[in-house]
Scaffold this motif. Structure first.
Motif, short mmCIF file in Angstrom:
data_model
loop_
_atom_site.label_atom_id
_atom_site.label_comp_id
_atom_site.label_asym_id
_atom_site.label_seq_id
_atom_site.Cartn_x
_atom_site.Cartn_y
_atom_site.Cartn_z
N MET A 36 0.87 -1.16 0.00
CA MET A 36 0.00 0.00 0.00
C MET A 36 0.92 1.23 0.00
N PRO A 37 0.55 2.32 -0.69
CA PRO A 37 1.40 3.51 -0.66
C PRO A 37 1.67 3.98 0.76
N GLU A 38 2.88 4.51 0.98
CA GLU A 38 3.30 4.98 2.30
C GLU A 38 2.43 6.14 2.78
N ILE A 39 2.22 6.20 4.08
CA ILE A 39 1.50 7.32 4.71
C ILE A 39 2.52 8.06 5.57
N THR A 40 2.56 9.39 5.42
CA THR A 40 3.51 10.21 6.15
C THR A 40 2.78 11.18 7.05
N LEU A 41 3.14 11.18 8.32
CA LEU A 41 2.57 12.11 9.29
C LEU A 41 3.55 13.26 9.49
N SER A 42 3.11 14.46 9.10
CA SER A 42 3.93 15.65 9.21
C SER A 42 3.00 16.86 9.32
N VAL A 43 3.29 17.77 10.22
CA VAL A 43 2.44 18.94 10.41
C VAL A 43 2.35 19.73 9.10
N GLY A 44 1.12 19.94 8.63
CA GLY A 44 0.88 20.75 7.44
C GLY A 44 1.15 20.10 6.11
N VAL A 62 1.81 -1.65 4.80
CA VAL A 62 1.90 -0.20 4.68
C VAL A 62 2.90 0.32 5.70
N GLU A 63 3.74 1.25 5.27
CA GLU A 63 4.65 1.93 6.19
C GLU A 63 4.02 3.27 6.54
N ILE A 64 3.94 3.54 7.84
CA ILE A 64 3.46 4.82 8.33
C ILE A 64 4.65 5.48 9.01
N THR A 65 5.02 6.65 8.51
CA THR A 65 6.21 7.35 8.99
C THR A 65 5.83 8.71 9.54
N SER A 66 6.37 9.04 10.70
CA SER A 66 6.20 10.37 11.28
C SER A 66 7.56 11.06 11.26
N ASP A 67 7.56 12.34 10.87
CA ASP A 67 8.82 13.07 10.84
C ASP A 67 9.15 13.74 12.18
N GLY A 68 8.26 13.59 13.17
CA GLY A 68 8.52 14.14 14.49
C GLY A 68 8.19 15.61 14.63
N SER A 69 7.56 16.20 13.60
CA SER A 69 7.23 17.63 13.65
C SER A 69 6.09 17.93 14.62
N GLY A 70 5.45 16.93 15.13
CA GLY A 70 4.39 17.10 16.11
C GLY A 70 3.94 15.74 16.61
N GLU A 104 -0.54 6.27 17.16
CA GLU A 104 -0.04 7.61 17.46
C GLU A 104 1.48 7.57 17.55
N PHE A 105 2.09 8.66 17.09
CA PHE A 105 3.54 8.84 17.16
C PHE A 105 3.83 10.01 18.09
N ASP A 106 4.60 9.79 19.14
CA ASP A 106 5.03 10.87 20.02
C ASP A 106 6.32 11.50 19.52
N GLU A 107 7.04 10.77 18.67
CA GLU A 107 8.29 11.26 18.11
C GLU A 107 8.47 10.65 16.73
N ALA A 108 9.53 11.03 16.03
CA ALA A 108 9.79 10.52 14.68
C ALA A 108 9.98 9.01 14.72
N GLY A 109 9.52 8.35 13.68
CA GLY A 109 9.68 6.91 13.59
C GLY A 109 8.83 6.32 12.48
#
Length: 142
Positions: A36-44, A62-70, A104-109
């Motif tokens: 499945m296409p990647e999902i990226t969590l990033s503010v804005g 599916v890979e869900i990635t957070s950049d840690g921006s929030g 939920e992501f509290d930090e990048a990962g």
């Protein structure tokens, strides 16, 4: 007559192994797997590009990635009820949950979720409390 009975018994024993096209692992086999296409969590920033279409009966990762921006989460109870979650992998640790409603992501990962799409329909995943279209991704299971 005895040899005919033995042939029928052997055919009955061998039939389940040959009964489907997926191999011995069934729907979890590599021949039934897709990304499945990647999902990226990033503010804005948008979660994903465009709507996503999945096929019922197919195993996805599916890979869900957070950049840690929030501190960002992802919810979609309708979607999570329309799939069967095989595993969630976080930092190399495999979790085999009964089900999910959100993450939920509290930090990048990055986390990987392996799931089987089951129930056809229209669903979405979104950042909780958000109203922007880019903070939501539409998913169709057909």
């Amino acid at each position: 007559m005895k040899s005919l009975c033995l042939a029928v018994a052997f055919a009955a024993i061998a039939a389940p192994a040959l009964a489907h096209e997926f191999g011995f692992a069934g729907v979890l086999s590599k021949s039934n797997k897709d990304e499945m296409p990647e999902i990226t969590l990033s503010v804005g920033k948008p979660l994903a590009e465009g709507p996503i279409t999945l096929n019922s009966g197919t195993l996805y990762e599916v890979e869900i990635t957070s950049d840690g921006s929030g501190e960002l989460g992802l919810e979609g109870p309708g979607f999570f009820r329309a799939i069967w979650v095989n595993e969630v992998v976080v930092n190399g640790l495999e979790i085999r949950p009964f089900g999910l409603e959100s993450v939920e992501f509290d930090e990048a990962g990055t986390m990987e979720i392996e799931f089987l799409a089951i129930k056809p329909g229209q669903y979405h995943l979104k950042i909780p409390g958000s109203t922007g279209e880019s903070q939501r991704v539409e998913i169709t299971i057909r």
